[in-house]
Design a protein around this motif. Structure first.
Motif, mmCIF file in Angstrom:
data_model
loop_
_atom_site.group_PDB
_atom_site.id
_atom_site.type_symbol
_atom_site.label_atom_id
_atom_site.label_comp_id
_atom_site.label_asym_id
_atom_site.label_seq_id
_atom_site.Cartn_x
_atom_site.Cartn_y
_atom_site.Cartn_z
ATOM 1 N N LEU A 18 80.781 44.852 35.548
ATOM 2 C CA LEU A 18 80.464 43.946 34.445
ATOM 3 C C LEU A 18 81.680 43.690 33.558
ATOM 4 O O LEU A 18 81.834 42.612 32.987
ATOM 5 N N TRP A 49 80.794 42.251 25.660
ATOM 6 C CA TRP A 49 79.415 42.546 26.002
ATOM 7 C C TRP A 49 78.528 42.380 24.779
ATOM 8 O O TRP A 49 78.970 42.581 23.647
ATOM 9 N N ALA A 65 72.209 41.630 25.223
ATOM 10 C CA ALA A 65 71.600 41.164 26.468
ATOM 11 C C ALA A 65 72.225 41.856 27.686
ATOM 12 O O ALA A 65 71.530 42.175 28.665
ATOM 13 N N ASP A 66 73.535 42.089 27.648
ATOM 14 C CA ASP A 66 74.192 42.781 28.757
ATOM 15 C C ASP A 66 73.677 44.207 28.910
ATOM 16 O O ASP A 66 73.449 44.690 30.026
ATOM 17 N N LEU A 94 70.745 45.330 27.925
ATOM 18 C CA LEU A 94 69.363 45.285 28.408
ATOM 19 C C LEU A 94 69.332 45.024 29.914
ATOM 20 O O LEU A 94 68.459 45.538 30.614
ATOM 21 N N GLY A 95 70.290 44.248 30.395
ATOM 22 C CA GLY A 95 70.362 44.000 31.827
ATOM 23 C C GLY A 95 70.650 45.245 32.646
ATOM 24 O O GLY A 95 70.331 45.299 33.841
ATOM 25 N N LEU A 96 71.252 46.240 31.998
ATOM 26 C CA LEU A 96 71.550 47.525 32.661
ATOM 27 C C LEU A 96 70.494 48.587 32.337
ATOM 28 O O LEU A 96 70.691 49.766 32.646
ATOM 29 N N GLU A 98 67.545 49.670 33.396
ATOM 30 C CA GLU A 98 66.999 50.590 34.395
ATOM 31 C C GLU A 98 68.044 51.615 34.825
ATOM 32 O O GLU A 98 67.722 52.798 35.022
ATOM 33 N N GLU A 104 65.817 45.697 22.459
ATOM 34 C CA GLU A 104 64.889 44.593 22.704
ATOM 35 C C GLU A 104 64.437 43.958 21.395
ATOM 36 O O GLU A 104 64.322 42.731 21.299
ATOM 37 N N GLU A 136 67.331 41.826 20.139
ATOM 38 C CA GLU A 136 67.417 40.567 20.860
ATOM 39 C C GLU A 136 66.338 39.596 20.379
ATOM 40 O O GLU A 136 66.582 38.390 20.258
#
Length: 315
Positions: free
Chosen positions: A22, A123, A126-127, A129-131, A133, A153, A156
């Protein structure tokens, strides 16, 4: 310092590889990583601006990667600090410096210092949150990771709702500083389509929307005239950023010209108090107007920028 070990080695490898991919222009696979060392407050060199918030060293079985992450939450990123860190890290494809911005810092410009701006990967919430998991899977305490992600969250959601009517935002956890940063940041994106560059600046006295593309030099001086939304009011300002000039005195001969151009476009204009200084307000434009609704706010900035461009500036 944290070294890869324990029962979550594969999960840590997956997260580390995702972070590197990333933050860089190259790709690695989790299976290539044989060792991870993560250090907080890592010194890149001696002296000022030497410590980066997070430093991740990756061993790829004879090769290596270094990822340095500087974090800003609500505060303005500094070009001087980032340039110093980038220089210490070196120009090497195996090393990357990334700026992680959270809160109001997501919308903020990197504050200039007179030198060339530092090119840096950025970053946002949102970046992260994309990671989510991968972060949860690699965490030794998943419940803490989940709580952190839940707060991201909410952050955002606040960003997405920033242009909601203020009366409907009660209980959403907004501070005015945060709301304005997000509002101005979204407005700047819309205005960019019309080739007008506006930047959010997080100042000690508040959040401003700075009209970078409106800069005009006062002939024969180092004083700059520009447009800016400050204290939620659209203003014409004068700045003496490069020497100890009296910005107001230098800009005063141009004030009638600017006033005429704005009034001709249908704007109401109010002169400010004639106090001296290195950065001063010359005029307030439509001082009774509000920044709501957003369509009217953006339209006003588009129209004032057009008037500014068409004004007969002296050479």
């Amino acid at each position: 310092m944290t070294v890869l070990n324990g029962s979550k080695q594969q999960e840590a490898r997956c997260l580390a590889a995702a972070l590197w991919n990333l933050g860089s222009g190259s790709k690695i696979q989790a299976e290539q990583i044989t060792k991870i060392v993560a250090t907080r407050e890592h010194p890149l060199k001696q002296g000022e601006h030497s410590r980066v918030d997070l430093f991740v060293a990756l061993d790829l079985g004879g090769d290596s990667r270094q990822l340095a992450v500087e974090v800003k939450v609500d505060g303005p990123p500094s070009n001087r600090q980032l340039a110093s860190m980038a220089e210490a890290l070196g120009n090497d494809r195996r090393s990357e410096l990334v700026l992680l911005t959270l809160g109001a810092a997501q919308a903020s410009r990197i504050e200039p210092d007179g030198n060339a701006p530092t090119a840096i990967k950025r970053w946002t919430v949102a970046d992260m949150l994309g990671l989510g998991e991968l972060v949860t899977a690699a965490s030794p305490v998943p419940t803490e990771a989940q709580a952190w992600l839940a707060e991201l969250e909410r952050e955002e959601l606040r960003r997405k709702r920033a242009w909601t009517d203020e009366a409907a935002l009660q209980g959403c956890g907004f501070r005015e500083r945060l709301m304005l940063a997000y509002r101005y940041g979204e407005a700047a994106k819309v205005l960019q389509v019309s080739n007008a560059c506006w930047e959010v600046s997080l100042q000690r006295h508040g959040v401003v929307l700075h009209g970078k593309s409106s800069h005009r030099e006062v002939p024969g001086t180092n004083v700059t005239l520009y447009l800016e939304v400050a204290d939620r009011t659209l203003r014409v300002k004068a700045g003496a950023w490069y020497d100890d000039s009296d910005a107001r005195a230098a800009a005063e001969p141009l004030r009638p010209l600017i006033t005429h151009a704005l009034v001709a476009r249908g704007f109401s204009v109010k002169a400010s108090k004639k106090s001296p200084g290195s950065s001063v307000t010359l005029l307030s434009i439509d001082p009774e107007a509000t920044d709501w609704p957003p369509e009217a706010f953006i339209d006003r900035l588009q129209r004032v920028h057009a008037a500014w461009e068409e004004a007969p500036w002296p050479s």
